[in-house]
Design a protein around this motif. Structure first.
Motif, PDB file in Angstrom:
ATOM      1  N   ARG A 186       3.588  -5.531   1.155  1.00 17.07           N
ATOM      2  CA  ARG A 186       4.855  -6.447   2.180  1.00 17.07           C
ATOM      3  C   ARG A 186       4.419  -7.443   0.482  1.00 17.07           C
ATOM      4  O   ARG A 186       6.052  -8.014   0.519  1.00 17.07           O
ATOM      5  N   ASN A 187       3.490  -7.499  -0.495  1.00 16.60           N
ATOM      6  CA  ASN A 187       4.712  -8.796  -1.289  1.00 16.60           C
ATOM      7  C   ASN A 187       4.668  -7.814  -2.592  1.00 16.60           C
ATOM      8  O   ASN A 187       6.002  -8.288  -2.709  1.00 16.60           O
ATOM      9  N   GLN A 188       5.063  -6.671  -2.107  1.00 16.47           N
ATOM     10  CA  GLN A 188       5.484  -5.805  -3.767  1.00 16.47           C
ATOM     11  C   GLN A 188       6.996  -5.400  -2.933  1.00 16.47           C
ATOM     12  O   GLN A 188       7.788  -5.887  -3.689  1.00 16.47           O
TER      13      GLN A 188
ATOM     14  N   PHE B 136       8.783  -9.274  -3.554  1.00 17.49           N
ATOM     15  CA  PHE B 136       9.221  -9.628  -4.336  1.00 17.49           C
ATOM     16  C   PHE B 136       9.706  -8.524  -5.408  1.00 17.49           C
ATOM     17  O   PHE B 136      10.659  -8.338  -6.651  1.00 17.49           O
TER      18      PHE B 136
END
Length: 311
Positions: A210-212, A215
């Protein structure tokens, strides 16, 4: 372009441009003119004093304190609102995983969108009434009531949220963010809908979390929308008149209490214009507000400018 076409375009633009000049540009010109006088507001007789009002502004401790408060709002309101709206929009549109193994929002995302957007349908005056009830300085206030039930606050000595110099700005900030997050969540959600799901699914296959995904995919492709939101929230931070005057109204004319610790430029301007009768001086404040807003808008647009990412 043919000669007749010039006349057609000029005739088509004449009415809207004239209305814009009369009702938008001319009041700005008048305000600047009055700012160079000692106009009291109740008479049409005034004397030209040049830049004396502007010189007095920089020696006015109340106004300079109000400028600092607007700067604090300018820093925190856009940052907090955009971060929360981006996080919620991502989770509701691409933060979950569908049953088919693709990319989708978290369970119940459609319901959450309605819940988050609900504060936006309320006017700021109603928001002020609601948060005045939340921040009541006795056990009947929602916030104090909860803290008293939890034993964190003494019932005989509750927290006066809007009468504490170190708390009042943050209480106003919470109200603004609560009111605005839903709108920008919907704005960012609409922008995310235009991002092809294939991009997210390809990243998912490659092992992106999710973070990748947020961002590396979502944020770069939403940057133009984020930039626009930043400018609008900057304008909100430079105003704040309705909430300050409504939520701190018992602490002086047009709010600003305690002891000017929640004053913003707009409340100081209105107090000088209508309460003290220093209309020319108030017009100078209005001109300064206009210039600061224009400058900060340009600075924010240039500071957040980057190459457009296309797909």
């Amino acid at each position: 372009m043919r000669k007749g076409q010039y006349r057609f375009v000029a005739g088509f633009l004449f009415a809207p441009v004239s209305l814009y000049l009369i009702f938008v540009i001319w009041p700005y010109v008048q305000t600047f003119g009055y700012s160079l006088t000692d106009w009291k507001g109740q008479s049409q007789t005034f004397k030209f004093i040049g830049l004396d009002n502007y010189k007095a502004l920089f020696q006015d401790d109340v106004f300079m304190q109000a400028v600092w408060h607007n700067i604090l709002f300018l820093i925190f309101i856009p940052v907090i609102t955009i971060l929360l709206a981006l996080f919620f929009a991502f989770m509701l549109n691409a933060g979950g995983r569908s049953k088919a193994g693709g990319v989708g929002g978290v369970a119940g995302s459609q319901f959450y969108k309605v819940v988050y957007f609900f504060p936006q349908v309320l006017s700021l005056a109603i928001v002020a009434v609601l948060f005045n009830a939340v921040y009541r300085s006795d056990g009947g206030g929602l916030l104090n009531g909860i803290l008293i039930k939890l034993g964190l606050v003494d019932a005989e000595n509750p927290v006066e949220w809007l009468n504490e110099p170190n708390l009042v700005l943050w209480m106003l900030l919470i109200a603004v963010v609560w009111h605005g997050v839903g709108f920008y969540l919907v704005l960012f959600s609409a922008a995310m809908q235009s991002i092809p799901r294939d991009i997210y699914e390809a990243a998912l296959i490659d092992g992106a979390g999710r973070n990748q995904s947020f961002f590396r995919i979502t944020l770069p492709l939403l940057w133009d929308t984020v930039q626009t939101a930043w400018v609008y929230l900057g304008i909100v931070a430079m105003d704040m008149f309705v909430l300050v005057s409504s939520m701190t109204q018992n602490m002086g004319a047009y709010g600003g209490g305690p002891d000017h610790h929640s004053d913003v430029m707009s409340t100081v301007m209105m107090r000088n214009f209508q309460y003290f009768g220093k209309s020319g001086y108030a017009c100078a404040m209005g001109v300064v507000m206009l210039l600061l807003t224009l400058v900060l808008s340009v600075v924010m647009l240039r500071a957040t400018r980057r190459d457009r990412v296309e797909f």
